[in-house]
Scaffold this motif. Structure first.
Motif, PDB file in Angstrom:
ATOM      1  N   TYR A  44      -5.162   4.216  -4.970  1.00 48.23           N
ATOM      2  CA  TYR A  44      -5.812   4.462  -4.759  1.00 48.23           C
ATOM      3  C   TYR A  44      -5.765   6.343  -4.571  1.00 48.23           C
ATOM      4  CZ  TYR A  44      -8.617   0.447  -4.860  1.00 48.23           C
ATOM      5  OH  TYR A  44      -9.565  -0.482  -5.063  1.00 48.23           O
ATOM      6  N   GLU A  45      -4.752   6.694  -3.941  1.00 49.97           N
ATOM      7  CA  GLU A  45      -4.152   8.280  -3.661  1.00 49.97           C
ATOM      8  C   GLU A  45      -4.621   9.078  -5.162  1.00 49.97           C
ATOM      9  OE1 GLU A  45      -2.685   8.485   0.958  1.00 49.97           O
ATOM     10  OE2 GLU A  45      -1.374   8.209  -1.048  1.00 49.97           O
TER      11      GLU A  45
ATOM     12  N   LEU B  15       1.086  -1.083   0.019  1.00 49.71           N
ATOM     13  CA  LEU B  15       0.040  -0.180  -0.040  1.00 49.71           C
ATOM     14  C   LEU B  15       1.173   1.671  -0.316  1.00 49.71           C
ATOM     15  CD1 LEU B  15      -2.536  -1.877   0.493  1.00 49.71           C
ATOM     16  CD2 LEU B  15      -3.399  -0.434   2.416  1.00 49.71           C
TER      17      LEU B  15
ATOM     18  N   PHE C 218      -7.726  -0.788  -0.241  1.00 49.29           N
ATOM     19  CA  PHE C 218      -8.089   0.948  -0.871  1.00 49.29           C
ATOM     20  C   PHE C 218      -6.676   1.276   0.915  1.00 49.29           C
ATOM     21  CE2 PHE C 218      -9.326   4.858   1.005  1.00 49.29           C
ATOM     22  CZ  PHE C 218      -8.623   5.845   0.050  1.00 49.29           C
ATOM     23  N   ARG C 219      -7.069   0.466   2.071  1.00 46.29           N
ATOM     24  CA  ARG C 219      -7.227   1.117   3.974  1.00 46.29           C
ATOM     25  C   ARG C 219      -6.435   0.574   4.315  1.00 46.29           C
ATOM     26  NH1 ARG C 219      -9.767   3.186   8.334  1.00 46.29           N
ATOM     27  NH2 ARG C 219      -8.841   4.447   9.439  1.00 46.29           N
TER      28      ARG C 219
ATOM     29  N   TYR D  28      -2.179   3.283   2.957  1.00 45.64           N
ATOM     30  CA  TYR D  28      -3.166   3.979   2.124  1.00 45.64           C
ATOM     31  C   TYR D  28      -2.476   3.638   0.751  1.00 45.64           C
ATOM     32  CZ  TYR D  28      -6.493   6.514   5.609  1.00 45.64           C
ATOM     33  OH  TYR D  28      -7.293   7.292   7.042  1.00 45.64           O
ATOM     34  N   SER D  29      -3.348   3.041  -0.334  1.00 49.43           N
ATOM     35  CA  SER D  29      -2.828   2.515  -1.374  1.00 49.43           C
ATOM     36  C   SER D  29      -2.762   3.776  -1.914  1.00 49.43           C
ATOM     37  CB  SER D  29      -4.199   1.854  -2.090  1.00 49.43           C
ATOM     38  OG  SER D  29      -3.327   1.330  -3.615  1.00 49.43           O
TER      39      SER D  29
ATOM     40  N   SER E 213      -5.140  -0.397   8.737  1.00 42.15           N
ATOM     41  CA  SER E 213      -5.002  -0.348   9.705  1.00 42.15           C
ATOM     42  C   SER E 213      -3.944  -1.529  10.772  1.00 42.15           C
ATOM     43  CB  SER E 213      -5.806   0.330  11.367  1.00 42.15           C
ATOM     44  OG  SER E 213      -5.953   1.486  10.083  1.00 42.15           O
TER      45      SER E 213
ATOM     46  N   THR F  43      -1.827   3.586  10.041  1.00 47.57           N
ATOM     47  CA  THR F  43      -2.866   3.562   9.141  1.00 47.57           C
ATOM     48  C   THR F  43      -2.305   3.736   7.879  1.00 47.57           C
ATOM     49  OG1 THR F  43      -4.967   3.938  10.282  1.00 47.57           O
ATOM     50  CG2 THR F  43      -5.249   3.772   8.018  1.00 47.57           C
TER      51      THR F  43
END
Length: 342
Positions: free
Chosen positions: A273-274, A175, A252-253, A269-270, A255, A267
């Motif tokens: 996707y960002e 990610l 996508f997310r 985040y990809s 944690s 956490t």
């Protein structure tokens, strides 16, 4: 008079016989030629879908500005793509129909490229296949961070001395593209990054990635660290069959649970996707992906999408730009996926 009549009849008989023989010879020659042609077609067909080749090749038919392709395994029209790879920002690209591995479109797919962080797809699948327990704990050491910050490598945010589950490291690899996670998982499994890279190259050989060689787990630039978009498509097609890999690749997310250094966890985040943001494709969605970038590699992307209930993978590489400029790898993915018609 009798002799002349006999001779005349004999002459007619010979002529008729010759005509019949010529006709028979013509039919036989025609049959042999057609049989030969059929054999050639069959030979070409079986060469193209040989079990030694991971992908089925497709014949291309160009009509106007549309490239229409036919799968050799079917007799009806399979796909049409209302775009040309020549108009993309990425100089290297390949689009695959995932179910039957049919190559729909390709552009310099066998030209050597630098994969940058697309390397981490191999890192993750090799780690998954060699871990005894994906929940086992791994402790990160100071040594694992050496040279990473100096090389401006992407980091997930773990710290030296932190005890982390292997599965959390894998999410950290994919990610946020964490280099420290690559080194940690490699040393945990193989004792050193160098030994782990041997496993990566062994897997590449097993998969028939003939134009690929890895020198590290992170994708940091090395002249001897190279691949092709076609080889990367082979890798991703294979890896997506693994449920754990697919789950990570399409997340996508994520944690992590609390650790001794992060009591609230971290956490992730990809990165894909960002950069994708609110954009998506018309008749489906982009399900997951992995971005990559170095100065030498350019902007790269490996992605999975569903269009009209069919899954496709697209690998693009070499687009000009950087993390702070327009994301041409994302733009190209949207363009290609939006052009697919069935």
């Amino acid at each position: 008079m009798v002799r002349k009549s006999i001779k005349k009849k004999s002459g007619i008989g010979v002529s008729v016989t010759l005509l019949i023989m010529v006709a028979i010879a013509t039919v036989i020659c025609s049959y042999i030629m057609n049989l030969g042609n059929r054999n050639i077609v069959k030979r070409e067909y079986y060469d193209e879908i040989s079990p030694y080749s991971f992908f089925s090749k497709i014949k291309y038919y160009i009509t106007g500005d549309r490239i229409i392709s036919f799968s050799p395994s079917k007799t009806k029209l399979d796909f049409s793509v209302s775009t040309s790879f020549e108009g993309l920002h990425s100089p290297n690209a390949i689009l695959i129909h995932l179910k039957d591995h049919a190559v729909i479109m390709e552009k310099k797919s066998e030209e050597r490229i630098y994969p940058a962080s697309l390397t981490k797809m191999m890192t993750v699948i090799v780690a998954i296949e060699n871990l005894h327990d994906i929940n086992e704990k791994v402790e990160l050491t100071n040594f694992m961070f050496q040279g990473l910050y100096e090389a401006n490598a992407s980091m997930a945010g773990f710290q030296p001395g932190e005890q982390v589950r292997a599965i959390d490291l894998l999410y950290g690899v994919m990610l946020p593209s964490g280099a420290e996670c690559c080194i940690a998982i490699a040393e945990h499994i193989a004792g050193s990054e160098r030994n782990f890279v041997k496993l990566m190259n062994q897997k590449a050989e097993e998969l028939g990635m003939k134009n690929t060689h890895f020198e590290n787990t992170t994708g940091l630039h090395n002249e001897k660290h190279y691949t092709t978009v076609k080889d990367l498509a082979v890798l991703l097609s294979y890896a997506l069959k693994n449920d754990t890999f697919r789950e990570i690749f399409t997340t996508f997310r994520y944690s992590t649970p609390p650790t001794n250094r992060h009591p609230d966890g971290i956490t992730f985040y990809s990165t894909m996707y960002e950069r994708l943001g609110d954009q998506n494709i018309i008749n489906g969605e982009i399900l997951g992906g992995k971005t990559g970038y170095t100065d030498k590699a350019g902007l790269c992307l490996a992605s999975l999408a569903k269009v009209d209930k069919q899954e496709y993978i697209l690998i693009t590489a070499g687009a000009k730009g950087n993390h702070h400029s327009e994301q041409y790898n994302i733009t190209d993915a949207l363009t290609v996926y939006n052009s697919i018609r069935r």
